[in-house]
Design an enzyme around this catalytic site. Structure first.
Site, short mmCIF file in Angstrom:
data_model
loop_
_atom_site.label_atom_id
_atom_site.label_comp_id
_atom_site.label_asym_id
_atom_site.label_seq_id
_atom_site.Cartn_x
_atom_site.Cartn_y
_atom_site.Cartn_z
N ASP A 29 3.12 3.83 -5.36
CA ASP A 29 2.93 4.70 -6.52
C ASP A 29 4.09 5.68 -6.72
O ASP A 29 4.34 6.53 -5.86
CB ASP A 29 1.64 5.50 -6.37
CG ASP A 29 0.41 4.64 -6.14
OD1 ASP A 29 -0.58 4.84 -6.85
OD2 ASP A 29 0.45 3.78 -5.23
N HIS A 35 -2.98 3.58 -4.68
CA HIS A 35 -3.83 4.67 -5.15
C HIS A 35 -3.92 5.85 -4.21
O HIS A 35 -3.87 6.99 -4.65
CB HIS A 35 -5.26 4.19 -5.48
CG HIS A 35 -6.17 5.30 -5.94
ND1 HIS A 35 -5.95 6.00 -7.11
CD2 HIS A 35 -7.27 5.86 -5.37
CE1 HIS A 35 -6.90 6.92 -7.25
NE2 HIS A 35 -7.71 6.86 -6.21
N HIS A 84 -1.84 6.88 -1.91
CA HIS A 84 -0.52 7.47 -1.69
C HIS A 84 -0.15 7.68 -0.23
O HIS A 84 0.87 8.30 0.07
CB HIS A 84 -0.39 8.83 -2.42
CG HIS A 84 -0.42 8.72 -3.91
ND1 HIS A 84 0.04 9.74 -4.73
CD2 HIS A 84 -0.85 7.75 -4.74
CE1 HIS A 84 -0.11 9.39 -5.99
NE2 HIS A 84 -0.65 8.18 -6.01
N HIS A 112 -4.94 5.95 -13.82
CA HIS A 112 -4.22 6.87 -14.70
C HIS A 112 -3.39 6.13 -15.76
O HIS A 112 -2.59 6.77 -16.46
CB HIS A 112 -3.31 7.78 -13.88
CG HIS A 112 -4.04 8.73 -12.99
ND1 HIS A 112 -4.97 9.62 -13.46
CD2 HIS A 112 -3.99 8.91 -11.65
CE1 HIS A 112 -5.47 10.31 -12.46
NE2 HIS A 112 -4.89 9.90 -11.34
N GLU A 118 1.76 4.28 -12.29
CA GLU A 118 0.74 5.00 -13.06
C GLU A 118 0.85 6.52 -12.97
O GLU A 118 0.26 7.23 -13.76
CB GLU A 118 -0.66 4.57 -12.63
CG GLU A 118 -1.02 4.96 -11.22
CD GLU A 118 -2.50 5.34 -11.08
OE1 GLU A 118 -3.27 5.12 -12.01
OE2 GLU A 118 -2.85 5.88 -10.02
N ASN A 119 1.62 7.04 -12.00
CA ASN A 119 1.76 8.49 -11.83
C ASN A 119 3.15 9.00 -12.16
O ASN A 119 3.50 10.13 -11.80
CB ASN A 119 1.43 8.90 -10.40
CG ASN A 119 -0.01 8.65 -10.02
OD1 ASN A 119 -0.29 7.92 -9.07
ND2 ASN A 119 -0.94 9.22 -10.75
N HIS A 176 -5.82 -1.54 -6.76
CA HIS A 176 -5.76 -0.08 -6.88
C HIS A 176 -7.15 0.48 -6.62
O HIS A 176 -8.03 0.44 -7.47
CB HIS A 176 -5.28 0.27 -8.29
CG HIS A 176 -4.81 1.68 -8.44
ND1 HIS A 176 -3.54 2.08 -8.06
CD2 HIS A 176 -5.41 2.79 -8.92
CE1 HIS A 176 -3.39 3.36 -8.31
NE2 HIS A 176 -4.52 3.83 -8.83
#
Length: 287
Positions: A13, A183, A185, A73, A44-45, A158
């Site tokens: 991520d 997801h 991290h 996200h 996504e982040n 995820h």
């Protein structure tokens, strides 16, 4: 790459715009040094720590990332919807309800090899407030769709719970080449090849600030726990690190041969990153 294997780099991520800059610089360097044939990155982040936008997606896709995946996200910045609908190299979890823009599966050609590779993005349900369609049965339909197109299938699962990730990997063992979790991290040390040949790891970690709480400013994160109240999300600053997975898969059968955790510190870059705020600014439609 050896004569009989395909090497795929999966990047954890990407958290924030500075992490995008690191990934853009590091991926070409890693492709060259590790003999990478294909690169998948979870993005996504990447826009302000939550969500994504077209400008940042394009930067990563130009840099050597072949496919971008998402998660819970993916839709935080609403203007990404039109880009999701048209860019086939940007995936969101496939098991969102019917009618959601975009797709969670694609078949791509590995550069220089002419080899088709399937990439799937799915989201788990455990500990999420908004349930999506069952990822297990969704995967069944995807394998039926991919049958005859490719025997090399990589799944970004995820999800929050390691138990759900492990159960899913065993469920698709022998049908997927690799299942890598995203997801949370935080990279896990459970890399293994399952009995029927699927490579699995619960989480490949994140690409972002090292002195942080999963990419978030440490003091802000601490206040959330001390005060038991919501705090404004703030990205951490400081040194950056890329975390990911290098998966080696047989070309003939699509079975995993080896898995390796990759950690790349920004100090390893051939050229240092420009100071924060010094990069040329392009329009960011999702700001």
């Amino acid at each position: 790459m050896s004569a009989a294997t395909l090497r795929v780099l999966c990047v954890g991520d990407i958290v924030g715009e500075r992490a995008v800059a690191l990934a853009c610089a590091a991926v070409p360097q890693l492709r060259a040094s590790l003999g990478v044939d294909f690169c998948i990155a979870n993005g996504e982040n990447m826009h302000q720590g939550k969500g994504l936008n077209e400008h940042l997606c394009r930067k990563l896709l130009r840099s050597g990332v072949d496919v971008l995946t998402g998660g819970d996200h993916s839709f935080d910045k609403h203007l990404i919807v039109s880009y999701l609908a048209k860019e086939k190299r940007l995936l969101r979890p496939h098991n969102y309800p019917r009618g959601v823009p975009g797709t969670g599966v694609g078949v791509y050609t590995v550069p220089e090899l002419g080899l088709p590779i399937g990439v799937v993005n799915l989201r788990g349900n455990t500990f999420f407030n908004s349930p999506v369609q069952d990822p297990f049965r969704s995967a069944d339909g995807l394998f039926e769709m991919l049958a005859g197109q490719t025997s090399h299938v990589f799944i970004d699962f995820h999800a929050e719970a390691t138990a759900e990730k492990a159960a899913f990997a065993h469920y698709v063992d022998g049908r997927a080449s690799v299942v890598f979790g995203t997801h949370t991290h935080v990279p896990t040390a459970d890399h293994r090849i399952l009995p029927k040949g699927t490579g699995f790891v619960s989480d490949i970690g994140c690409t972002g600030p090292t002195e942080s709480v999963i990419g978030m400013d440490t003091q802000t994160a601490i206040q959330r726990y001390l005060l038991a109240t919501p705090q404004k999300y703030q990205l951490a600053t400081g040194p950056l690190q890329l975390s990911g997975l290098l998966a080696e898969v047989g070309i003939a059968d699509g079975k995993a041969r080896a898995l390796r955790h990759i950690v790349f510190d920004e100090r390893e870059l051939a050229q240092p990153l420009p100071p924060p705020g010094s990069e040329p600014q392009e329009p960011e439609p999702d700001a």
